[in-house]
Structures are given as C-alpha cells and as structure tokens.
Design a protein around this motif. Structure first.
Motif, mmCIF file in Angstrom:
data_model
loop_
_atom_site.group_PDB
_atom_site.id
_atom_site.type_symbol
_atom_site.label_atom_id
_atom_site.label_comp_id
_atom_site.label_asym_id
_atom_site.label_seq_id
_atom_site.Cartn_x
_atom_site.Cartn_y
_atom_site.Cartn_z
ATOM 1 N N VAL A 183 0.839 -1.210 0.000
ATOM 2 C CA VAL A 183 0.000 0.000 0.000
ATOM 3 C C VAL A 183 0.871 1.257 0.000
ATOM 4 C CG1 VAL A 183 -1.637 1.369 1.352
ATOM 5 C CG2 VAL A 183 -1.976 -1.093 1.107
ATOM 6 N N MET A 184 1.915 1.255 0.833
ATOM 7 C CA MET A 184 2.793 2.422 0.895
ATOM 8 C C MET A 184 3.540 2.643 -0.422
ATOM 9 S SD MET A 184 2.606 4.249 3.539
ATOM 10 C CE MET A 184 0.950 3.976 4.187
ATOM 11 N N CYS A 185 3.902 1.566 -1.080
ATOM 12 C CA CYS A 185 4.558 1.695 -2.389
ATOM 13 C C CYS A 185 3.604 2.343 -3.399
ATOM 14 C CB CYS A 185 5.008 0.328 -2.893
ATOM 15 S SG CYS A 185 6.450 -0.326 -2.026
ATOM 16 N N LYS A 186 2.341 1.939 -3.345
ATOM 17 C CA LYS A 186 1.341 2.540 -4.245
ATOM 18 C C LYS A 186 1.146 4.020 -3.940
ATOM 19 C CE LYS A 186 -1.363 -1.638 -5.218
ATOM 20 N NZ LYS A 186 -2.679 -2.314 -5.068
ATOM 21 N N LYS A 187 1.143 4.371 -2.633
ATOM 22 C CA LYS A 187 0.979 5.780 -2.255
ATOM 23 C C LYS A 187 2.156 6.607 -2.787
ATOM 24 C CE LYS A 187 -0.453 7.059 1.799
ATOM 25 N NZ LYS A 187 -1.596 7.879 1.328
ATOM 26 N N HIS A 188 3.343 6.030 -2.701
ATOM 27 C CA HIS A 188 4.527 6.725 -3.198
ATOM 28 C C HIS A 188 4.435 6.909 -4.722
ATOM 29 C CE1 HIS A 188 9.173 7.195 -2.775
ATOM 30 N NE2 HIS A 188 8.607 8.233 -3.343
ATOM 31 N N LYS A 204 1.766 7.049 -6.467
ATOM 32 C CA LYS A 204 0.689 8.002 -6.753
ATOM 33 C C LYS A 204 1.205 9.444 -6.675
ATOM 34 C CE LYS A 204 -3.606 9.294 -7.433
ATOM 35 N NZ LYS A 204 -4.312 9.083 -8.709
ATOM 36 N N ILE A 205 2.129 9.688 -5.760
ATOM 37 C CA ILE A 205 2.723 11.025 -5.650
ATOM 38 C C ILE A 205 3.541 11.343 -6.902
ATOM 39 C CG2 ILE A 205 4.374 12.451 -4.356
ATOM 40 C CD1 ILE A 205 3.576 10.860 -1.851
ATOM 41 N N LEU A 206 4.250 10.320 -7.383
ATOM 42 C CA LEU A 206 5.096 10.511 -8.559
ATOM 43 C C LEU A 206 4.292 10.595 -9.852
ATOM 44 C CD1 LEU A 206 7.962 7.986 -7.682
ATOM 45 C CD2 LEU A 206 7.933 10.462 -7.319
ATOM 46 N N ASP A 207 3.152 9.890 -9.883
ATOM 47 C CA ASP A 207 2.319 9.861 -11.091
ATOM 48 C C ASP A 207 0.850 9.991 -10.696
ATOM 49 O OD1 ASP A 207 1.117 9.488 -13.515
ATOM 50 O OD2 ASP A 207 1.953 7.493 -13.903
ATOM 51 N N ALA A 208 0.329 11.187 -10.768
ATOM 52 C CA ALA A 208 -1.048 11.465 -10.345
ATOM 53 C C ALA A 208 -2.081 10.793 -11.237
ATOM 54 C CB ALA A 208 -1.287 12.972 -10.328
ATOM 55 N N SER A 209 -1.681 10.301 -12.407
ATOM 56 C CA SER A 209 -2.634 9.683 -13.330
ATOM 57 C C SER A 209 -2.993 8.243 -12.955
ATOM 58 C CB SER A 209 -2.060 9.701 -14.758
ATOM 59 O OG SER A 209 -0.902 8.874 -14.837
ATOM 60 N N LEU A 210 -2.304 7.670 -11.981
ATOM 61 C CA LEU A 210 -2.607 6.296 -11.561
ATOM 62 C C LEU A 210 -4.035 6.210 -11.023
ATOM 63 C CD1 LEU A 210 0.762 5.335 -9.822
ATOM 64 C CD2 LEU A 210 -0.064 4.611 -12.072
ATOM 65 N N VAL A 211 -4.693 5.057 -11.252
ATOM 66 C CA VAL A 211 -6.127 4.949 -10.995
ATOM 67 C C VAL A 211 -6.489 4.986 -9.514
ATOM 68 C CG1 VAL A 211 -6.603 3.748 -13.140
ATOM 69 C CG2 VAL A 211 -5.955 2.433 -11.117
ATOM 70 N N TYR A 212 -5.649 4.423 -8.637
ATOM 71 C CA TYR A 212 -6.023 4.365 -7.226
ATOM 72 C C TYR A 212 -5.828 5.709 -6.539
ATOM 73 C CZ TYR A 212 -1.143 2.772 -7.651
ATOM 74 O OH TYR A 212 0.155 2.619 -8.036
ATOM 75 N N SER A 213 -6.669 5.937 -5.510
ATOM 76 C CA SER A 213 -6.631 7.213 -4.792
ATOM 77 C C SER A 213 -5.939 7.060 -3.446
ATOM 78 C CB SER A 213 -8.054 7.741 -4.574
ATOM 79 O OG SER A 213 -8.745 6.923 -3.641
ATOM 80 N N GLN A 214 -5.386 8.174 -2.961
ATOM 81 C CA GLN A 214 -4.713 8.160 -1.658
ATOM 82 C C GLN A 214 -5.716 7.836 -0.549
ATOM 83 O OE1 GLN A 214 -1.654 8.076 -1.398
ATOM 84 N NE2 GLN A 214 -0.551 9.597 -2.625
ATOM 85 N N ASN A 231 -8.470 5.923 -0.659
ATOM 86 C CA ASN A 231 -8.759 4.477 -0.615
ATOM 87 C C ASN A 231 -7.568 3.685 -0.078
ATOM 88 O OD1 ASN A 231 -11.338 4.818 -1.623
ATOM 89 N ND2 ASN A 231 -10.713 4.522 -3.760
ATOM 90 N N LEU A 232 -6.378 4.121 -0.457
ATOM 91 C CA LEU A 232 -5.168 3.447 0.046
ATOM 92 C C LEU A 232 -5.041 3.628 1.556
ATOM 93 C CD1 LEU A 232 -2.611 4.368 -2.775
ATOM 94 C CD2 LEU A 232 -3.611 2.116 -2.320
ATOM 95 N N ASN A 233 -5.389 4.791 2.051
ATOM 96 C CA ASN A 233 -5.351 5.037 3.491
ATOM 97 C C ASN A 233 -6.345 4.148 4.234
ATOM 98 O OD1 ASN A 233 -3.354 6.972 3.279
ATOM 99 N ND2 ASN A 233 -4.790 8.694 3.181
ATOM 100 N N LYS A 234 -7.528 3.982 3.660
ATOM 101 C CA LYS A 234 -8.535 3.109 4.271
ATOM 102 C C LYS A 234 -8.046 1.661 4.306
ATOM 103 C CE LYS A 234 -12.538 5.921 2.933
ATOM 104 N NZ LYS A 234 -13.756 5.994 2.086
ATOM 105 N N GLU A 235 -7.420 1.237 3.215
ATOM 106 C CA GLU A 235 -6.887 -0.128 3.146
ATOM 107 C C GLU A 235 -5.790 -0.329 4.183
ATOM 108 O OE1 GLU A 235 -4.698 -3.113 -0.090
ATOM 109 O OE2 GLU A 235 -5.527 -1.181 -0.742
ATOM 110 N N PHE A 236 -4.923 0.683 4.323
ATOM 111 C CA PHE A 236 -3.822 0.583 5.288
ATOM 112 C C PHE A 236 -4.356 0.553 6.714
ATOM 113 C CE2 PHE A 236 -0.152 1.928 7.744
ATOM 114 C CZ PHE A 236 0.892 1.271 7.111
ATOM 115 N N ALA A 237 -5.359 1.393 6.990
ATOM 116 C CA ALA A 237 -5.955 1.436 8.331
ATOM 117 C C ALA A 237 -6.589 0.095 8.690
ATOM 118 C CB ALA A 237 -6.993 2.550 8.403
ATOM 119 N N ALA A 238 -7.227 -0.542 7.719
ATOM 120 C CA ALA A 238 -7.846 -1.848 7.958
ATOM 121 C C ALA A 238 -6.774 -2.899 8.257
ATOM 122 C CB ALA A 238 -8.665 -2.269 6.742
ATOM 123 N N LEU A 239 -5.652 -2.809 7.557
ATOM 124 C CA LEU A 239 -4.548 -3.753 7.798
ATOM 125 C C LEU A 239 -3.932 -3.529 9.177
ATOM 126 C CD1 LEU A 239 -2.880 -3.694 4.267
ATOM 127 C CD2 LEU A 239 -3.960 -5.676 5.371
#
Length: 204
Positions: A62-67, A69-79, A81-89
């Motif tokens: 999840v953290m790799c995806k968040k990173h 996403k910062i480098l490429d804002a065009s990626l489909v996943y959102s920060q 949703n990633l935060n929610k996934e991380f919180a659940a984990l």
C-alpha cells in the motif's frame, strides 16, 4: 523357606513394576508437556508470525502505491482508498501477539501513519509532497523492522520447538536405558534369591 522366598520374590516384582509404572507415568507427563510446547509453537508461528508477515507485506505494498501516486497522479487508485486499506490492515495486525520490541515499532508505525493522514487531510495545494514522501519512507522503515521481527521471532520459536524435541528424544533414550537396567536388576535379584534359597536348602 520356600514360602518366604516366594513372598520375597513377589514383593520384589511388585516393587519393580511400581517403579516401571512411575517411570512410564512421569515420561508420559513429560511427553505431553513437550507435545504442548511444540503445538503451541507451531500455532504461534502461523497465527502471530506467518499471518503477521502477510499483513506487513500488504501494508508495504500500500505504501509503495501511495509513493507511486505522488510521482504519477494519473494512476487509478486514490490516496484516500489506500489510506482506508492501510488502516484496515493496521487493525487486523493489532490482533496478533506482540513482543515488547514489536509493540514499540508498531506504535511508531501508527504515529507516522496518523501524521501522514493529518498532512494529507489538508487541501491538495497545501500538501508538502517532500514531507509526505518522508513520512511514507518512515512508515516503510517501520514495516521493514516489523518484517525483520517476524523472521527473528519465527527462528526463536523454531529453536524452542527443536530443543523440546531434542529433550524428548533424550528422555526416551534414558527411559529405555532405565527400563533395561530395571529388567536386569529384577532378574538378578530373583535368580540370586532363588539360587541362595536352593543353596540353603541343600545345606540344611
């Protein structure tokens, strides 16, 4: 004399059998303890180490995806949703058993994640991306430390199980040796008494 010899032999045999019974009973209790130790170790390795390692891997992903996403804002996943996934984990990871060192690292992980959430709660234009990346890197470091702990604790638990098995094998060997010694001792005592009784009978 014959009746006395017979009674004495019975007493000796009864005593020997009683010793054997105590030996078998004590060995059984020790075997049960070693079995429980190995069973508990295997359960702990799976539920608190293998499963926990899986959670750590998913959180790192999840953290790799968040990173990214910062480098490429065009990626489909959102920060978000990633935060929610991380919180659940984090929630499911918190149900595993912690060592004191692991608990400290986990608390640091939660602090860094909460700091990241506070930073990202600001308006997009106000978010300091450099600070965002620093917090993500800090979280990655925490996750790497947690991963190393899982490995070291698994190794420690395997060592505990192996020592328990080694002790059980040693006890089994000693049990066999002790039973053989008892067998020879009983036979010697019986034959010695019979021979001594026969010798006295001839002398009389």
């Amino acid at each position: 004399m014959s009746a006395k010899t017979s009674l004495s032999n019975r007493v000796n045999i009864g005593f020997a059998l009683f010793i054997v019974f105590l030996l078998v009973f004590a060995t059984n209790r020790l075997d049960q303890r070693h079995f429980n130790t190995v069973q508990d170790t295997l359960t702990t390795i799976y539920s608190d180490r293998v499963v926990a390692q899986d959670y750590v891997y998913k959180m790192s992903n999840v953290m790799c995806k968040k990173h990214l996403k910062i480098l490429d804002a065009s990626l489909v996943y959102s920060q978000s949703n990633l935060n929610k996934e991380f919180a659940a984990l984090i929630d499911v990871f918190s149900t595993t058993k912690f060592t004191s060192r692991e608990l400290r690292t986990f608390e640091e992980l939660k602090e860094n994640f909460n700091a990241l959430l506070q930073l990202e709660s600001k308006s997009t234009t106000l978010i300091d991306q450099d600070q965002q990346v620093l917090l993500i890197d800090a979280i990655k470091t925490d996750l790497n430390n947690l991963s190393l702990i899982q490995v070291s604790e698994s190794k420690y638990k395997v060592g505990v199980a192996q020592r328990s098995l080694d002790t059980k094998n040693l006890m089994s060997t000693l049990e066999i040796v002790f039973l053989v010694i008892i067998g020879f001792t009983v036979q010697f005592a019986l034959f010695y008494r019979v021979k001594k009784s026969m010798t006295r009978g001839k002398n009389q």
